[in-house]
Scaffold this motif. Structure first.
Motif, PDB file in Angstrom:
ATOM      1  N   ASN A   1      44.813 -12.194 -74.865  1.00 34.67           N
ATOM      2  CA  ASN A   1      44.535 -11.961 -76.275  1.00 34.67           C
ATOM      3  C   ASN A   1      44.257 -10.484 -76.535  1.00 34.67           C
TER       4      ASN A   1
ATOM      5  N   GLU B   1      47.958 -16.419 -72.075  1.00 32.39           N
ATOM      6  CA  GLU B   1      46.531 -16.476 -72.404  1.00 32.39           C
ATOM      7  C   GLU B   1      45.949 -15.117 -72.796  1.00 32.39           C
TER       8      GLU B   1
ATOM      9  N   ASP C   1      43.414 -20.243 -80.734  1.00 35.78           N
ATOM     10  CA  ASP C   1      42.499 -20.246 -79.597  1.00 35.78           C
ATOM     11  C   ASP C   1      41.061 -19.987 -80.041  1.00 35.78           C
TER      12      ASP C   1
ATOM     13  N   GLN D   1      46.562 -16.798 -80.671  1.00 36.70           N
ATOM     14  CA  GLN D   1      45.217 -16.248 -80.483  1.00 36.70           C
ATOM     15  C   GLN D   1      44.259 -16.791 -81.543  1.00 36.70           C
TER      16      GLN D   1
ATOM     17  N   GLN E   1      50.644  -9.406 -81.521  1.00 38.07           N
ATOM     18  CA  GLN E   1      49.828  -8.855 -80.442  1.00 38.07           C
ATOM     19  C   GLN E   1      50.423  -7.571 -79.867  1.00 38.07           C
TER      20      GLN E   1
END
Length: 518
Positions: free
Chosen positions: A499, A497, A436, A433, A347
């Motif tokens: 993303n 959390e 998720d 991610q 990320q």
């Protein structure tokens, strides 16, 4: 480089341009011992192969009498690395070393650059010989392409001159060939917007009016839509990686394609080229530019501006939590876009590509094709050695950082002033991610409950460290790190959390693009 030229009869978008930079232009060298020392190099060799990095790897081998007998620390490293090197050698006599090294450096840094391995048995190392370093190379079967076929160049120019909605896709080949000026000249002469791939970032300045950013899985939404609507793609030194194209049958459905690459095996491999131009990118551009007519694409440029307005980059949300977008924009502003940014993979890599501004050539160093976690620490060390007068910032993830953080000792011991912006979300962010979005939030082996105290870790190595949890702490921490004469680390604590958006699912197309969280 003067970017202020215009062309008679046409309005020309120009920019301030690329600043001079101290690219070393040299082949990298790595040494490893036999057995596990050699196999530990395999990831680095594969990384160099995927990203076309010229590197010579020299490994030790057991004595000649012991080869093939499963001796202590014996490994057939030439066999292991055969698929991931341009060439490799097992040197059998000391008299061969000089010629092999000459060939290795030549092969590594010509044609499509890449890794070459030289394996030397330990008794060869102590064997005496007359030193005779050859002045020339005799490899009649190895003739890297330089100029493209003249007829094909004229055909490519015709397509460019006739196009109404052209785009340039600038890849890593622009950095490798140092064709920054030629890329700029082609874009400005024909007023063609430029999209840069992940490894093509910093081959064309982000501040130039014709630069429209990165495409692909985590690229700018408006760049992906522009590719979808283009009638011509001019692909320069890029290989149509799956992270760029997504579903091949839906990629650039309305576009003819000019593909320029020095490696003929890349032509038609993923995307069928209308006109292939095989040759050194800088040479081919010098052939092509005189054949291209000055032109204007005002309506197309205006259309892309409207797309950008309708599909802006995702900014940090005002939630009171520290957000990576804000951190990286602040870092870019504080360094005035002059820093060399080195990232790991995940990320933080995508956020850096999206939100840092790159104005200097070859100022983003990252692992592309192999996606090598842990790249951010040793690569930053190497970048700082290669550019001792440039600020180097390693944008790191807490997962990848811990894979190679032992090199902090090397940084401190040698007073190498790399600065680390550690984006710490206590998880393997990109894997999390995907869990998720695509695996019903089944978070398996991605969260950390025992991350170290990174500030204490930095201090234990003898370097400056500070933790940041609030927006108003970001800029003071960055300035404090800049003012440190040696290496420094900032532990930016960000939400787990958060993303990366936009995102196109693997194998998807622009219609499936997710621009922001639901």
């Amino acid at each position: 480089i003067d970017l202020g030229r215009s062309h008679n009869g046409f309005f020309a978008i120009t920019g301030k341009g690329l600043l001079p930079v101290e690219d070393t232009g040299k082949v990298g060298v790595a040494f490893g011992t036999s057995g596990p020392g050699a196999t530990n190099l395999v990831t680095g060799i594969a990384t160099a192969q995927m990203d076309s990095v010229p590197t010579v790897f020299v490994t030790g081998q057991v004595g000649r009498d012991a080869i093939g007998k499963d001796a202590f620390q014996e490994m057939d490293i030439t066999g292991v690395t055969l698929p991931i090197t341009k060439q490799n050698y097992l040197v059998w006599h000391a008299s061969e070393i000089a010629g092999v090294i000459k060939e290795a450096f030549y092969l590594a840094n010509t044609g499509r650059p890449g890794p070459v391995l030289v394996d030397i048995p330990k008794d060869v190392f102590v064997e005496e010989t007359e030193f005779d370093y050859p002045e020339t190379i005799d490899l009649p079967s190895y003739v890297p392409a330089q100029a493209a076929d003249a007829f094909d160049v004229k055909e490519a120019a015709r397509l460019i001159n006739e196009a109404k909605r052209p785009l340039i896709l600038a890849g890593h080949g622009n950095v490798i060939s140092r064709s920054y000026e030629q890329l700029r000249e082609l874009a400005e002469k024909s007023q063609i917007p430029v999209i840069t791939t992940l490894l093509g970032i910093s081959s064309f300045p982000d501040t130039h009016p014709l630069c429209i950013g990165m495409p692909g899985m985590h690229g700018m939404a408006y760049a992906n839509i522009a590719i979808d609507e283009a009638d011509l793609l001019i692909a320069l030194g890029m290989r149509f990686d799956d992270r760029i194209t997504g579903k091949l049958s839906r990629f650039a459905p309305n576009a003819k394609i000019i593909h320029v690459d020095i490696d003929p095996s890349e032509i038609h491999k993923n995307v069928r080229a209308t006109v292939p131009l095989v040759g050194d990118l800088k040479t081919v551009l010098e052939q092509l530019i005189p054949e291209v007519k000055p032109s204007s694409h005002d309506l197309w440029i205006q259309k892309i501006a409207e797309l950008k307005e309708a599909h802006p980059p995702m900014r940090a949300k005002k939630t009171g939590e520290l957000r990576p977008q804000y951190i990286l924009r602040t870092l870019s502003e504080a360094t005035e876009g002059q820093a060399v940014i080195v990232t790991g993979v995940g990320q933080h890599q995508m956020w850096a590509a999206q939100h840092c501004t790159f104005t200097k050539p070859n100022s983003l160093i990252t692992s592309g094709g192999l996606g090598t976690m842990g790249f951010e620490v040793p690569a930053a060390l190497g970048a700082q050695i290669g550019r001792p007068d440039s600020p180097v910032w390693s944008v790191a993830g807490d997962g990848g950082f811990q894979m190679t953080m032992s090199e902090l000792a090397t940084l401190v011991e040698n007073k190498i002033p790399v600065k680390f912006a550690l984006l710490n979300n206590n998880c393997l962010g990109m894997v999390s991610q995907w869990q998720d979005l695509f695996y019903d939030k089944s978070y398996v082996q991605t969260g950390y409950t025992r991350n170290p105290d990174f500030v204490k870790l930095a201090e234990a190595f003898g370097m400056f460290g500070v933790r940041v949890t609030q927006e108003n702490e970001v800029l003071p921490a960055i300035k404090a790190a800049i003012n440190e004469p040696g290496p420094a680390l900032i532990d930016f604590v960000i939400p787990k959390e958060e993303n990366v958006y936009p995102m196109i699912p693997a194998g998807g197309s622009v219609e499936e693009q997710m621009e922001e969280p639901e």
